[in-house]
Enzyme design. Structure first.
Site, short mmCIF file in Angstrom:
data_model
loop_
_atom_site.label_atom_id
_atom_site.label_comp_id
_atom_site.label_asym_id
_atom_site.label_seq_id
_atom_site.Cartn_x
_atom_site.Cartn_y
_atom_site.Cartn_z
N SER A 61 0.87 -1.20 -0.15
CA SER A 61 0.01 0.06 -0.09
C SER A 61 0.85 1.37 0.08
O SER A 61 0.42 2.29 -0.47
CB SER A 61 -1.07 0.09 1.12
OG SER A 61 -0.25 -0.17 2.35
N GLY A 98 -2.15 -4.26 1.05
CA GLY A 98 -2.20 -5.54 1.91
C GLY A 98 -1.21 -6.70 1.42
O GLY A 98 -1.03 -7.73 2.15
N ASN A 126 3.90 -5.48 5.68
CA ASN A 126 2.80 -6.48 6.16
C ASN A 126 3.17 -7.71 7.21
O ASN A 126 2.34 -8.11 8.00
CB ASN A 126 1.76 -6.46 4.93
CG ASN A 126 1.05 -5.27 4.50
OD1 ASN A 126 0.75 -4.29 5.43
ND2 ASN A 126 1.02 -5.11 3.30
N ASP A 209 -5.11 6.86 9.92
CA ASP A 209 -4.75 5.53 10.55
C ASP A 209 -3.32 5.33 11.32
O ASP A 209 -2.90 4.53 11.77
CB ASP A 209 -4.76 4.32 9.35
CG ASP A 209 -3.89 4.51 8.16
OD1 ASP A 209 -2.78 5.50 8.16
OD2 ASP A 209 -3.99 4.04 7.15
N HIS A 212 -0.44 4.98 6.87
CA HIS A 212 -0.26 5.36 5.36
C HIS A 212 0.31 7.09 5.27
O HIS A 212 -0.42 8.01 5.73
CB HIS A 212 -1.30 5.17 4.64
CG HIS A 212 -1.67 3.57 4.74
ND1 HIS A 212 -2.46 2.93 5.59
CD2 HIS A 212 -1.06 2.60 3.85
CE1 HIS A 212 -2.51 1.69 5.18
NE2 HIS A 212 -1.56 1.43 4.28
#
Length: 239
Positions: A61, A98, A126, A209, A212
């Site tokens: 991402s 992801g 991740n 979040d 990001h």
């Protein structure tokens, strides 16, 4: 008798003249063939020098530019910089939100159908967030690098280093960070020490979040990448 001698002399002169012409024609043909080969070689070199080269950003991402427009992600910003310098490179953004290192290993073969001149590997974050064994992350990233080299032996490869917060425990945090350091050394690839340097942990540079990057954060990521990539993008002169 004199007539026969004169005829013989004329005949010899004709033979030698014909032989000389044939040799001249043969010499001309060889010269033309060599010149044609030289021109063809020069054209091939020019074509190789002038063709647009591909830069593949292979990541998650962060590369995809999660939450932002595609032209705000750092690969697009690298393309803008390349265009401003009139360099013959085209950026391909192969970021998938992801994506894990295992997912990337499964996906890379399809992307290797196109020639790659510079390969930027940005995977692993991740894995860290999911607590995957760092040794597995190492093996997956190593396999990706080796597959790229098998198809594109001359490709320049950049590995984007990643770090995670100490919430997973200091031992795991250290092992995860060392995955990228050790892999870059073993596979002899260029390393971005920490892709999120200057962005991680900075609320104003990250989306809600906290993971990001914002538009401004992506600009810093682009600078972190460019600091390592810049010297790789020099087009070799035609010999």
């Amino acid at each position: 008798m004199i007539l026969k001698r004169n005829f013989f002399i004329i005949l010899l002169a004709f033979v030698f003249s014909f032989a000389a012409c044939s040799e001249a024609d043969r010499s001309t043909a060889i010269t033309e063939e060599r010149e044609t080969d030289t021109v063809a070689e020069a054209e091939a070199k020019n074509e190789k020098s002038e063709r647009t080269r591909n830069i593949l950003f292979f990541g998650n991402s962060l590369t995809a530019g999660y939450g932002l427009e595609p032209d705000q992600a750092f690969p697009a910003l690298i393309q803008h910089k390349i265009d401003s310098l009139y360099l013959p490179y085209k950026v391909v953004n192969a970021g998938v939100s992801g994506e894990t290192s295992a997912g990337g290993k499964s996906r890379i073969n399809w992307l290797l159908k196109q020639p790659i001149d510079v390969f930027v590997l940005e995977l692993g974050a991740n894995d860290g967030l999911r607590g995957i064994d760092p040794s597995e992350t190492y093996k997956n990233l190593q396999t990706i690098i080796q597959k790229v080299r098998e198809k594109n032996p001359e490709a320049q490869i950049i590995l984007a280093g990643m770090q995670i917060p100490p919430s997973m425990g200091q031992k795991y945090t250290n092992e995860f960070r060392n995955v990228f350091i050790n892999l870059a050394e073993e596979e002899n690839v260029a390393l971005i020490p920490f892709l999120l340097e200057g962005v991680a942990g900075m609320p104003k540079l990250n989306q809600a979040d906290g993971i990001h990057p914002t538009v401004e954060g992506q600009k810093i990521l682009a600078e972190n990448v460019w600091a390592v990539m810049e010297d790789m993008l020099k087009v070799p002169a035609v010999q």
